[in-house]
Design a protein around this motif. Sequence first.
Motif, PDB file in Angstrom:
ATOM      1  N   HIS A 159      56.322  80.557 -16.891  1.00  0.00           N
ATOM      2  CA  HIS A 159      55.570  81.045 -15.809  1.00  0.00           C
ATOM      3  C   HIS A 159      55.672  80.449 -14.300  1.00  0.00           C
ATOM      4  CE1 HIS A 159      53.836  83.499 -18.988  1.00  0.00           C
ATOM      5  NE2 HIS A 159      53.382  82.150 -19.615  1.00  0.00           N
ATOM      6  N   GLU A 160      56.908  80.270 -14.074  1.00  0.00           N
ATOM      7  CA  GLU A 160      57.313  79.370 -12.732  1.00  0.00           C
ATOM      8  C   GLU A 160      58.281  80.115 -11.880  1.00  0.00           C
ATOM      9  OE1 GLU A 160      55.856  76.719 -11.354  1.00  0.00           O
ATOM     10  OE2 GLU A 160      54.622  76.061 -12.961  1.00  0.00           O
ATOM     11  N   PHE A 161      58.410  81.593 -12.114  1.00  0.00           N
ATOM     12  CA  PHE A 161      59.770  82.074 -11.241  1.00  0.00           C
ATOM     13  C   PHE A 161      58.894  83.326 -10.777  1.00  0.00           C
ATOM     14  CE2 PHE A 161      63.376  84.281  -9.892  1.00  0.00           C
ATOM     15  CZ  PHE A 161      64.168  83.047  -9.726  1.00  0.00           C
ATOM     16  N   PRO A 162      57.851  83.183  -9.774  1.00  0.00           N
ATOM     17  CA  PRO A 162      57.052  84.463  -9.430  1.00  0.00           C
ATOM     18  C   PRO A 162      57.969  85.307  -8.631  1.00  0.00           C
ATOM     19  CG  PRO A 162      56.448  82.325  -8.017  1.00  0.00           C
ATOM     20  CD  PRO A 162      57.419  81.929  -9.134  1.00  0.00           C
ATOM     21  N   GLY A 163      57.151  86.193  -8.130  1.00  0.00           N
ATOM     22  CA  GLY A 163      58.063  87.248  -7.318  1.00  0.00           C
ATOM     23  C   GLY A 163      58.385  86.781  -5.855  1.00  0.00           C
ATOM     24  N   GLU A 164      57.339  85.940  -5.411  1.00  0.00           N
ATOM     25  CA  GLU A 164      57.756  85.469  -4.260  1.00  0.00           C
ATOM     26  C   GLU A 164      58.964  84.362  -3.915  1.00  0.00           C
ATOM     27  OE1 GLU A 164      54.257  83.000  -3.021  1.00  0.00           O
ATOM     28  OE2 GLU A 164      54.040  82.223  -5.198  1.00  0.00           O
ATOM     29  N   GLY A 165      59.361  83.810  -5.362  1.00  0.00           N
ATOM     30  CA  GLY A 165      60.475  83.036  -5.371  1.00  0.00           C
ATOM     31  C   GLY A 165      60.016  81.751  -5.678  1.00  0.00           C
ATOM     32  N   TRP A 166      60.976  80.893  -6.301  1.00  0.00           N
ATOM     33  CA  TRP A 166      60.559  79.601  -6.903  1.00  0.00           C
ATOM     34  C   TRP A 166      60.519  78.649  -5.505  1.00  0.00           C
ATOM     35  CZ3 TRP A 166      63.350  75.151  -5.235  1.00  0.00           C
ATOM     36  CH2 TRP A 166      64.553  75.650  -5.049  1.00  0.00           C
ATOM     37  N   ASP A 167      61.324  79.017  -4.316  1.00  0.00           N
ATOM     38  CA  ASP A 167      61.213  78.240  -3.230  1.00  0.00           C
ATOM     39  C   ASP A 167      60.018  77.937  -2.558  1.00  0.00           C
ATOM     40  OD1 ASP A 167      61.971  80.720  -2.687  1.00  0.00           O
ATOM     41  OD2 ASP A 167      62.825  80.225  -0.685  1.00  0.00           O
ATOM     42  N   VAL A 168      59.267  79.219  -2.484  1.00  0.00           N
ATOM     43  CA  VAL A 168      57.903  79.437  -1.965  1.00  0.00           C
ATOM     44  C   VAL A 168      56.802  78.840  -2.587  1.00  0.00           C
ATOM     45  CG1 VAL A 168      56.273  81.113  -0.973  1.00  0.00           C
ATOM     46  CG2 VAL A 168      58.760  81.608  -0.635  1.00  0.00           C
ATOM     47  N   LYS A 169      56.819  78.833  -4.090  1.00  0.00           N
ATOM     48  CA  LYS A 169      55.770  78.424  -4.783  1.00  0.00           C
ATOM     49  C   LYS A 169      56.186  76.957  -4.874  1.00  0.00           C
ATOM     50  CE  LYS A 169      54.029  78.370  -9.521  1.00  0.00           C
ATOM     51  NZ  LYS A 169      53.627  77.042  -9.580  1.00  0.00           N
ATOM     52  N   TYR A 170      57.196  76.624  -5.072  1.00  0.00           N
ATOM     53  CA  TYR A 170      57.156  75.079  -5.245  1.00  0.00           C
ATOM     54  C   TYR A 170      56.792  74.281  -4.172  1.00  0.00           C
ATOM     55  CZ  TYR A 170      59.410  76.428  -9.706  1.00  0.00           C
ATOM     56  OH  TYR A 170      59.899  76.776 -11.176  1.00  0.00           O
TER      57      TYR A 170
END
Length: 100
Positions: free
Chosen positions: A56-67
Amino acid sequence: MRLRQEKTRGLLLDMGEVNVTRMVAFTDGYRACQYANGIEDEEYGLFRDWLRDVKHEFPGEGWDVKYLRDCDGDHERAIRKFLDFAAEFVALRERERQGS
């Protein structure tokens, strides 16, 4: 995996400023080159699915934004987080191939 094995900062500096946007561009460019040369990287697709469905670490906003958000704006830590997940996935796939 090579990016993770070497000191992240050293290798990423070859791309310029250590920045998740550059890392995404590097990854996208690499994949575009593969596609243009008829190379299908099935493992990357499996990795993305695993990252999304299992971790559950690849959201629609992109990994870059989340991480980047998860790492309080620290680009190097955000990239390391992504590479650590990649390493976990590779280890899992190796165990699966060995029947463990």
